[in-house]
Design an enzyme around this catalytic site. Structure first.
Site, PDB file in Angstrom:
ATOM      1  N   ASN A 138       1.597  -2.378   5.561  1.00  0.00           N
ATOM      2  CA  ASN A 138       0.669  -1.068   5.410  1.00  0.00           C
ATOM      3  C   ASN A 138      -0.508  -1.036   4.877  1.00  0.00           C
ATOM      4  O   ASN A 138      -1.467  -0.209   5.351  1.00  0.00           O
ATOM      5  CB  ASN A 138       1.615   0.095   4.961  1.00  0.00           C
ATOM      6  CG  ASN A 138       0.983   1.392   4.900  1.00  0.00           C
ATOM      7  OD1 ASN A 138       0.630   2.054   5.746  1.00  0.00           O
ATOM      8  ND2 ASN A 138       0.697   1.606   3.511  1.00  0.00           N
ATOM      9  N   GLY A 140       0.785  -1.162  -0.119  1.00  0.00           N
ATOM     10  CA  GLY A 140       0.005   0.053   0.040  1.00  0.00           C
ATOM     11  C   GLY A 140       0.701   1.398  -0.020  1.00  0.00           C
ATOM     12  O   GLY A 140       0.647   2.072   0.594  1.00  0.00           O
ATOM     13  N   ALA A 141       1.722   1.400  -0.659  1.00  0.00           N
ATOM     14  CA  ALA A 141       2.854   2.347  -0.820  1.00  0.00           C
ATOM     15  C   ALA A 141       2.416   3.562  -2.000  1.00  0.00           C
ATOM     16  O   ALA A 141       3.571   4.208  -2.183  1.00  0.00           O
ATOM     17  CB  ALA A 141       4.205   1.806  -0.873  1.00  0.00           C
ATOM     18  N   ARG A 146       0.603   6.125  -1.810  1.00  0.00           N
ATOM     19  CA  ARG A 146       0.160   7.186  -1.274  1.00  0.00           C
ATOM     20  C   ARG A 146       0.391   7.211   0.120  1.00  0.00           C
ATOM     21  O   ARG A 146       0.425   6.190   0.733  1.00  0.00           O
ATOM     22  CB  ARG A 146      -1.094   7.694  -1.665  1.00  0.00           C
ATOM     23  CG  ARG A 146      -2.214   6.751  -1.387  1.00  0.00           C
ATOM     24  CD  ARG A 146      -3.437   7.199  -1.705  1.00  0.00           C
ATOM     25  NE  ARG A 146      -4.727   6.182  -1.154  1.00  0.00           N
ATOM     26  CZ  ARG A 146      -5.924   6.641  -1.054  1.00  0.00           C
ATOM     27  NH1 ARG A 146      -6.310   7.879  -1.089  1.00  0.00           N
ATOM     28  NH2 ARG A 146      -6.654   5.632  -0.708  1.00  0.00           N
ATOM     29  N   ASP A 153      -3.071  -7.359  -5.209  1.00  0.00           N
ATOM     30  CA  ASP A 153      -4.071  -7.487  -3.814  1.00  0.00           C
ATOM     31  C   ASP A 153      -3.592  -8.456  -2.735  1.00  0.00           C
ATOM     32  O   ASP A 153      -3.635  -9.518  -2.969  1.00  0.00           O
ATOM     33  CB  ASP A 153      -5.436  -7.989  -4.689  1.00  0.00           C
ATOM     34  CG  ASP A 153      -6.505  -7.825  -3.288  1.00  0.00           C
ATOM     35  OD1 ASP A 153      -5.964  -7.768  -2.161  1.00  0.00           O
ATOM     36  OD2 ASP A 153      -7.564  -7.979  -3.723  1.00  0.00           O
ATOM     37  N   VAL A 154      -2.901  -7.576  -1.872  1.00  0.00           N
ATOM     38  CA  VAL A 154      -2.320  -8.542  -0.705  1.00  0.00           C
ATOM     39  C   VAL A 154      -3.300  -9.260   0.265  1.00  0.00           C
ATOM     40  O   VAL A 154      -2.750  -9.876   1.271  1.00  0.00           O
ATOM     41  CB  VAL A 154      -1.195  -7.635   0.182  1.00  0.00           C
ATOM     42  CG1 VAL A 154       0.142  -7.263  -0.882  1.00  0.00           C
ATOM     43  CG2 VAL A 154      -1.976  -6.317   0.561  1.00  0.00           C
ATOM     44  N   LYS A 168      -7.148  -3.882  13.868  1.00  0.00           N
ATOM     45  CA  LYS A 168      -5.740  -3.517  14.453  1.00  0.00           C
ATOM     46  C   LYS A 168      -5.455  -4.107  15.423  1.00  0.00           C
ATOM     47  O   LYS A 168      -4.179  -4.384  15.871  1.00  0.00           O
ATOM     48  CB  LYS A 168      -5.925  -1.899  14.312  1.00  0.00           C
ATOM     49  CG  LYS A 168      -6.129  -1.188  13.183  1.00  0.00           C
ATOM     50  CD  LYS A 168      -5.037  -1.593  12.289  1.00  0.00           C
ATOM     51  CE  LYS A 168      -5.121  -0.459  10.956  1.00  0.00           C
ATOM     52  NZ  LYS A 168      -3.909  -0.779  10.093  1.00  0.00           N
ATOM     53  N   ILE A 192      -3.637  10.950  11.580  1.00  0.00           N
ATOM     54  CA  ILE A 192      -2.568  11.334  10.898  1.00  0.00           C
ATOM     55  C   ILE A 192      -2.808  12.092   9.489  1.00  0.00           C
ATOM     56  O   ILE A 192      -3.977  11.616   9.172  1.00  0.00           O
ATOM     57  CB  ILE A 192      -1.461  10.199  10.248  1.00  0.00           C
ATOM     58  CG1 ILE A 192      -0.852   9.533  11.581  1.00  0.00           C
ATOM     59  CG2 ILE A 192      -0.196  10.595   9.448  1.00  0.00           C
ATOM     60  CD1 ILE A 192      -0.123  10.504  12.544  1.00  0.00           C
ATOM     61  N   TYR A 206     -13.070  -1.628  12.438  1.00  0.00           N
ATOM     62  CA  TYR A 206     -11.421  -1.198  12.418  1.00  0.00           C
ATOM     63  C   TYR A 206     -10.676  -1.555  13.735  1.00  0.00           C
ATOM     64  O   TYR A 206      -9.514  -1.995  13.427  1.00  0.00           O
ATOM     65  CB  TYR A 206     -11.478   0.180  11.932  1.00  0.00           C
ATOM     66  CG  TYR A 206     -10.377   0.644  11.691  1.00  0.00           C
ATOM     67  CD1 TYR A 206      -9.697   0.620  10.254  1.00  0.00           C
ATOM     68  CD2 TYR A 206      -9.510   1.461  12.537  1.00  0.00           C
ATOM     69  CE1 TYR A 206      -8.387   1.284  10.037  1.00  0.00           C
ATOM     70  CE2 TYR A 206      -8.442   2.144  12.178  1.00  0.00           C
ATOM     71  CZ  TYR A 206      -7.779   1.889  10.998  1.00  0.00           C
ATOM     72  OH  TYR A 206      -6.617   2.370  10.619  1.00  0.00           O
TER      73      TYR A 206
END
Length: 244
Positions: free
Chosen positions: A92, A14-15, A17, A65-66, A161, A190, A157
């Protein structure tokens, strides 16, 4: 001082953005070559890879697609073919579907755990045998303050996590003697595309008086990657919003 990452190979999922992009660039500045994974945003992923090459490091973008076993296997095979190995894995990739309890569906729950949690499991399973064989590896899971607090996204969510942090400790315990460390970095509030329109309201809740940046999360990731004595830990990056 941290251990040098020069000539290490990192795979960041997912790198294309946001936080993932910031992590990929920070690892490159620390000396690593970087495989930039993306799902849909090819142009942004290619731009990230180009920025890394401009820093003098090797970089390529890889679509996968991980959350799918077959695609993870293909991704790892491609990266190892192009770069020779994977020394650092940053899990990520993730989604944040904002849902209240009354609108949360089974599909929302399943999709969130698939993308946020199962993907970390699949990628870790695919890379740790090579790390263990070389007696060196760093696996870093991007968690969230929602693993331990209420959060603003939803219960699904929170569950994804919290599961990621349990996964972190489980792998850390079992890989420590093989030279492979496994840690989590948990950012909260963030400033990215995911934070939405409530930035001013969110910033008012944070003791330091502002939201964090992707670069600040990335600094924690680089620190963890360069520390061979830290494992099984969750590093909070949240401006003092809450504590371990």
């Amino acid at each position: 001082m941290t251990e040098s990452l020069t000539a290490r190979v990192a795979l960041v999922t997912g790198a294309s953005r946001g936080i993932g992009r910031a992590i990929a660039l920070a690892l490159a500045r620390a000396g690593a070559d970087v495989a930039v994974n993306y799902l849909e945003r090819e142009a942004q992923a290619q731009a990230t890879a180009a920025q890394i090459r401009a820093l003098g490091r090797k970089a390529e973008a890889f679509q996968a697609d991980v959350s799918r076993t077959v695609e993870v296997a293909g991704l790892v095979e491609q990266v190892e073919h192009r770069f020779g190995r994977i020394d650092i894995l940053v899990n990520n990739a993730g989604i944040a579907l904002r849902r209240g309890l009354d609108e949360l569906t089974e599909d929302d729950f399943d999709r969130t755990l698939l993308v946020n949690l199962k993907s970390a499991f699949l990628c870790t399973q695919a890379v740790f045998p090579g790390m263990r064989a070389r007696a060196w590896g760093r696996i870093i899971n991007i968690s969230s303050g929602a693993a331990r607090g209420a959060g603003v996204v939803g219960a699904h969510y929170n569950a994804s996590k919290a599961g990621m942090e349990g996964l972190t400790r489980g792998y850390a315990t079992r890989l420590a003697r093989d030279g492979v460390t496994v840690n989590a970095v948990a950012p909260s509030l963030i400033e990215t595309d995911m934070t939405g329109p409530l930035r001013a309201e969110n910033a008012a809740r944070i003791p330091v008086g502002r939201m964090g940046t992707g670069d600040e999360v990335a600094m924690a990731v680089v620190m963890v990657a360069g520390n061979g004595y830290m494992t099984g830990q969750t590093v909070q990056v949240n401006g003092g919003l809450h504590f371990n």
